[in-house]
Design an enzyme around this catalytic site. Structure first.
Site, short mmCIF file in Angstrom:
data_model
loop_
_atom_site.label_atom_id
_atom_site.label_comp_id
_atom_site.label_asym_id
_atom_site.label_seq_id
_atom_site.Cartn_x
_atom_site.Cartn_y
_atom_site.Cartn_z
N CYS A 87 0.79 -1.24 0.00
CA CYS A 87 0.00 0.00 0.00
C CYS A 87 0.82 1.28 0.00
O CYS A 87 0.59 2.17 -0.81
CB CYS A 87 -0.97 -0.01 1.17
SG CYS A 87 -0.22 0.10 2.81
N HIS A 128 -2.11 1.68 6.91
CA HIS A 128 -2.46 1.75 5.49
C HIS A 128 -2.41 3.20 5.03
O HIS A 128 -2.57 4.12 5.84
CB HIS A 128 -3.87 1.16 5.28
CG HIS A 128 -4.29 1.10 3.85
ND1 HIS A 128 -3.56 0.46 2.88
CD2 HIS A 128 -5.40 1.59 3.22
CE1 HIS A 128 -4.18 0.56 1.72
NE2 HIS A 128 -5.29 1.25 1.89
N ASP A 143 -7.26 4.85 -3.91
CA ASP A 143 -6.43 3.84 -3.27
C ASP A 143 -6.00 2.81 -4.32
O ASP A 143 -6.84 2.15 -4.93
CB ASP A 143 -7.23 3.16 -2.15
CG ASP A 143 -6.40 2.18 -1.33
OD1 ASP A 143 -5.23 1.94 -1.67
OD2 ASP A 143 -6.94 1.65 -0.33
#
Length: 313
Positions: A87, A128, A143
């Site tokens: 991520c 994250h 994202d």
């Protein structure tokens, strides 16, 4: 992360197979609707050509995760080996692309749900990263680093509509939603990204985030924990997801996902295995055949002796 040079941006467009007509040259010349279309197109191609993966923790002699901009550009683009990152790597890299083009981007932290089936989840600590992109007065959560249950379109922070993520509009579709939450006691606002597998299944939270900007130093600390704690899923598992673009290039129809020794393709909600994986050789060959990921010999050797190594019977 510093902006990319014009030559690097051109390399990136080629790497993600972005058609010439869709390559933005002057974002300020586009109205807000066209800017959003541009963002969607970039997001789709990023997800489909830059995988979400944690191989730096397994197929590596160093076993470390770097967020250095130069390293990320080399690994993702210059090497042309099909590699991506987890991520904080993928989202920080994509933020630099968006800023180079002219988008206003704020990177923020998120807390991931410990149980994706819980309607009242317990969240982890900050682990994250997501990006908030502003277009006019509207803000969108973007994202590119959450695997096959992550959002595949920009998610408005002011519109709680349930949006189709992958598949089609029947029971096979995956739907996502961003829900605003206000805590009376602390007088603070936050947002929850939640999803549903099929239109009738309940929505369950995946992660919570705020609009507070995180610095690169914050992500370095977060990444160190995620990459080094033996309790994290990234240390315990070998994972990779690459989304699948529709033939007309207008939507994402599914994904190919590796979870340790299980490699599956999900297309329009229907899932099927792609390969029988029993050994490390099987896994490495399957990654190249089905996901286009080519690893160096020293990277392949790096997993030897780890609990995640697939050993011959």
């Amino acid at each position: 992360m510093p902006d990319l040079t014009p030559a690097q941006l051109e390399q990136y467009y080629k790497h993600i197979h972005l058609p010439q007509k869709d390559q933005p040259t002057n974002l300020s010349s586009l109205d807000e609707q066209d800017q959003l279309k541009c963002l969607i197109k970039l997001l789709h191609h990023q997800l489909c050509y830059v995988p979400f993966e944690n191989f730096d923790l397994h197929y590596s002699a160093v076993k470390g995760v770097s967020l250095d901009p130069t390293f990320l550009f080399h690994k993702i683009v210059t090497r042309a080996s099909g590699r991506g990152g987890y991520c904080m790597q993928n989202n920080s890299f994509f933020a630099s692309v968006l800023r180079t083009i002219g988008f206003r981007v704020r990177s923020v932290g998120a807390r991931v749900s410990r149980d994706f089936h819980a309607t009242e989840p317990e969240y982890s600590g900050w682990s994250h990263q997501v990006n908030i992109v502003s277009i006019g007065k509207e803000r969108y959560m973007v994202d590119v680093g959450f695997g096959n249950e992550g959002p595949t379109v920009p998610m408005s922070l002011s519109d709680e509509s349930k949006i189709l993520q992958t598949g089609d509009s029947d029971q096979a579709g995956y739907y996502g939603q961003v829900k605003a939450v206000y805590d009376e006691e602390s007088q603070t606002s936050s947002y929850i990204y939640q999803m549903s597998r099929g239109g009738t299944a309940p929505y369950t939270p995946r992660y919570s985030f705020t609009k507070m900007e995180f610095l690169s130093q914050d992500f370095e600390v977060m990444s160190f924990h995620v990459a080094n704690s033996r309790k994290t899923m990234f240390v315990q598992n070998v994972i990779c997801t690459k989304f699948l673009l529709a033939e007309d290039g207008k939507s994402i129809v599914g994904d190919i996902t590796l979870n340790n020794n299980v490699l599956k393709e999900r297309r329009y909600g229907k899932s099927e295995p792609l390969a029988e994986i029993q050994t490390e050789s099987d896994r490495v060959q399957a990654l190249e055949k089905f996901m286009g990921i080519k690893m160096l010999p020293e990277e392949i050797a790096g997993i030897q002796g780890l609990p995640t190594e697939l050993k011959s019977q």
